[in-house]
Design a protein around this motif. Structure first.
Motif, PDB file in Angstrom:
ATOM      1  N   ASP A 134      88.484  -2.600  21.518  1.00  0.00           N
ATOM      2  CA  ASP A 134      88.237  -2.544  20.076  1.00  0.00           C
ATOM      3  C   ASP A 134      86.943  -3.251  19.709  1.00  0.00           C
ATOM      4  O   ASP A 134      86.185  -2.779  18.848  1.00  0.00           O
ATOM      5  N   ASN A 135      86.673  -4.385  20.352  1.00  0.00           N
ATOM      6  CA  ASN A 135      85.435  -5.115  20.067  1.00  0.00           C
ATOM      7  C   ASN A 135      84.209  -4.351  20.556  1.00  0.00           C
ATOM      8  O   ASN A 135      83.194  -4.256  19.851  1.00  0.00           O
ATOM      9  N   LEU A 136      84.294  -3.779  21.755  1.00  0.00           N
ATOM     10  CA  LEU A 136      83.126  -3.077  22.312  1.00  0.00           C
ATOM     11  C   LEU A 136      82.858  -1.759  21.597  1.00  0.00           C
ATOM     12  O   LEU A 136      81.708  -1.322  21.518  1.00  0.00           O
ATOM     13  N   SER A 137      83.908  -1.129  21.087  1.00  0.00           N
ATOM     14  CA  SER A 137      83.722   0.149  20.389  1.00  0.00           C
ATOM     15  C   SER A 137      82.949  -0.022  19.088  1.00  0.00           C
ATOM     16  O   SER A 137      82.423   0.956  18.533  1.00  0.00           O
ATOM     17  N   GLN A 138      82.864  -1.251  18.590  1.00  0.00           N
ATOM     18  CA  GLN A 138      82.126  -1.506  17.352  1.00  0.00           C
ATOM     19  C   GLN A 138      80.617  -1.631  17.587  1.00  0.00           C
ATOM     20  O   GLN A 138      79.833  -1.622  16.629  1.00  0.00           O
ATOM     21  N   LEU A 139      80.210  -1.730  18.838  1.00  0.00           N
ATOM     22  CA  LEU A 139      78.782  -1.851  19.140  1.00  0.00           C
ATOM     23  C   LEU A 139      78.085  -0.514  18.957  1.00  0.00           C
ATOM     24  O   LEU A 139      78.593   0.527  19.379  1.00  0.00           O
ATOM     25  N   LYS A 140      76.942  -0.559  18.329  1.00  0.00           N
ATOM     26  CA  LYS A 140      76.164   0.663  18.127  1.00  0.00           C
ATOM     27  C   LYS A 140      75.298   0.911  19.356  1.00  0.00           C
ATOM     28  O   LYS A 140      74.204   0.357  19.492  1.00  0.00           O
ATOM     29  N   MET A 141      75.841   1.731  20.257  1.00  0.00           N
ATOM     30  CA  MET A 141      75.135   2.003  21.507  1.00  0.00           C
ATOM     31  C   MET A 141      74.989   3.502  21.713  1.00  0.00           C
ATOM     32  O   MET A 141      75.811   4.297  21.224  1.00  0.00           O
ATOM     33  N   ALA A 142      73.954   3.893  22.414  1.00  0.00           N
ATOM     34  CA  ALA A 142      73.722   5.306  22.736  1.00  0.00           C
ATOM     35  C   ALA A 142      72.897   5.388  24.004  1.00  0.00           C
ATOM     36  O   ALA A 142      72.135   4.468  24.326  1.00  0.00           O
ATOM     37  N   TYR A 143      73.079   6.472  24.732  1.00  0.00           N
ATOM     38  CA  TYR A 143      72.255   6.667  25.921  1.00  0.00           C
ATOM     39  C   TYR A 143      70.812   6.901  25.493  1.00  0.00           C
ATOM     40  O   TYR A 143      70.557   7.520  24.444  1.00  0.00           O
ATOM     41  N   PRO A 144      69.847   6.412  26.240  1.00  0.00           N
ATOM     42  CA  PRO A 144      68.432   6.567  25.867  1.00  0.00           C
ATOM     43  C   PRO A 144      68.059   8.034  25.712  1.00  0.00           C
ATOM     44  O   PRO A 144      68.449   8.889  26.517  1.00  0.00           O
ATOM     45  N   LYS A 145      67.304   8.346  24.646  1.00  0.00           N
ATOM     46  CA  LYS A 145      66.832   9.712  24.422  1.00  0.00           C
ATOM     47  C   LYS A 145      65.480   9.902  25.100  1.00  0.00           C
ATOM     48  O   LYS A 145      64.605   9.044  25.010  1.00  0.00           O
ATOM     49  N   ALA A 146      65.349  11.028  25.748  1.00  0.00           N
ATOM     50  CA  ALA A 146      64.094  11.313  26.452  1.00  0.00           C
ATOM     51  C   ALA A 146      63.005  11.709  25.453  1.00  0.00           C
ATOM     52  O   ALA A 146      63.221  12.554  24.588  1.00  0.00           O
ATOM     53  N   SER A 147      61.846  11.094  25.577  1.00  0.00           N
ATOM     54  CA  SER A 147      60.694  11.443  24.739  1.00  0.00           C
ATOM     55  C   SER A 147      60.121  12.779  25.209  1.00  0.00           C
ATOM     56  O   SER A 147      60.437  13.246  26.323  1.00  0.00           O
ATOM     57  N   PRO A 148      59.275  13.439  24.397  1.00  0.00           N
ATOM     58  CA  PRO A 148      58.642  14.689  24.838  1.00  0.00           C
ATOM     59  C   PRO A 148      57.931  14.535  26.176  1.00  0.00           C
ATOM     60  O   PRO A 148      58.010  15.432  27.031  1.00  0.00           O
ATOM     61  N   ALA A 149      57.248  13.416  26.356  1.00  0.00           N
ATOM     62  CA  ALA A 149      56.532  13.201  27.620  1.00  0.00           C
ATOM     63  C   ALA A 149      57.524  13.074  28.777  1.00  0.00           C
ATOM     64  O   ALA A 149      57.294  13.590  29.875  1.00  0.00           O
ATOM     65  N   ARG A 150      58.648  12.389  28.527  1.00  0.00           N
ATOM     66  CA  ARG A 150      59.660  12.223  29.558  1.00  0.00           C
ATOM     67  C   ARG A 150      60.305  13.562  29.900  1.00  0.00           C
ATOM     68  O   ARG A 150      60.564  13.861  31.077  1.00  0.00           O
TER      69      ARG A 150
END
Length: 302
Positions: free
Chosen positions: A258-274
């Motif tokens: 429950d505590n960890l689900s409150q963290l605003k996390m996301a997998y890194p988004k690839a930039s156009p160059a990436r």
């Protein structure tokens, strides 16, 4: 189960004698317990991968309790599905001579989890307001200046230092979750006897464990004042009924999730160059060819 019912309200008097050490289980059978724990472990594993990939937060889980309350078992079962590369466990016993030459927070803060990691403290800097309070002779050995009359002032000063540290860590992305495994004296007695009868456990059991249990009333007061003074919304304390080990594990794992689900996390988004770089790599991989391996020749023995 509502995790909020186990939360220690900040700056509110705490009386552990009014809090049960055993509650109605959240499972109805051994198979249901295994199923729920497996689900929690799977969810925790997924969140740990996201924690590592997002690289913005770290998590510190602190476990405190009287002997035989089940800290080791909780760690073993709840964290069994987490990638070992993303989780570290530290146990803190009596300070070494080198550790005694530093402030009381030094030996634990140097083991704080880095971003993307889960750190678990099996006992922690809270020992400095628990065991040291019950056995003030330890405080004398720490070589602090002007420590003659040990009164409540020094414990309040240490509470303030701990709260300042945890506020600082929160601002720097460390999320702290603290658990007190609330065990009854009768259940501790039963578990001590079980340890004596188990060859895999009795090797580490000693008279000192029994002697320490005689200080139960002093420890209760120390825990009550400590948790009331240091539980905050940013670094909460939870009192977990611990007479039922399996139920305690499910409650702890649910609160962690429950505590960890409150963290605003996301997998890194690839930039156009990436993305362009990844496409180039894909083309290279698809264009690769390799000579066919010669068929192996086998000979019948005889």
């Amino acid at each position: 189960m509502n995790p909020a019912e186990f939360f220690v309200q900040p700056n509110k008097a705490l009386d552990l004698s009014t809090i049960p050490t055993k509650v109605t289980p959240v499972f109805k059978s051994a198979s249901q317990y295994s199923k729920i724990l497996s689900e929690h472990i799977s969810q925790l594993s997924e969140i740990q991968e996201l924690l590592y990939a997002s690289n913005s937060f770290s998590v510190l889980i602190i476990l405190q309790a009287m002997d035989a309350a089940g800290k080791d078992g909780a760690i073993k079962h709840i964290m069994s599905g987490v990638n070992p590369q993303g989780c570290q466990v530290f146990s803190f016993k009596h300070p070494s001579p080198i550790e005694l030459q530093h402030d009381f927070l030094w030996r634990t803060t140097r083991n704080l989890p880095e971003r993307g990691q889960i750190g678990i403290f099996n006992r922690s800097y809270y020992e400095e307001v628990l065991i040291v309070r019950v056995h003030p002779q330890i405080l004398i050995s720490e070589g602090l200046p002007n420590v003659v009359d040990i009164g409540k002032t020094i414990w309040q000063e240490r509470f303030n230092s701990i709260c300042d540290l945890e506020d600082h860590l929160y601002l720097n992305g460390v999320r702290i979750i603290k658990f007190y495994l609330h065990l009854s004296q009768e259940e501790q007695r039963k578990r001590f006897i079980e340890r004596l009868d188990a060859p895999s456990k009795n090797w580490k059991f000693s008279q000192a464990d029994i002697d320490e249990s005689h200080f139960w009333p002093q420890y209760r007061v120390a825990y009550e004042e400590c948790m009331a003074a240091t539980s905050t919304s940013e670094a909460p304390w939870y009192v977990i009924p611990a007479d039922d080990k399996r139920n305690a594990r499910l409650i702890i794992s649910r609160i962690i999730l429950d505590n960890l689900s409150q963290l605003k996390m996301a997998y890194p988004k690839a930039s156009p160059a990436r993305k362009k770089e990844l496409n180039q790599i894909r083309k290279q991989l698809k264009a690769q060819t390799f000579p066919k391996a010669s068929p192996s020749t086998t000979h019948a023995g005889g």
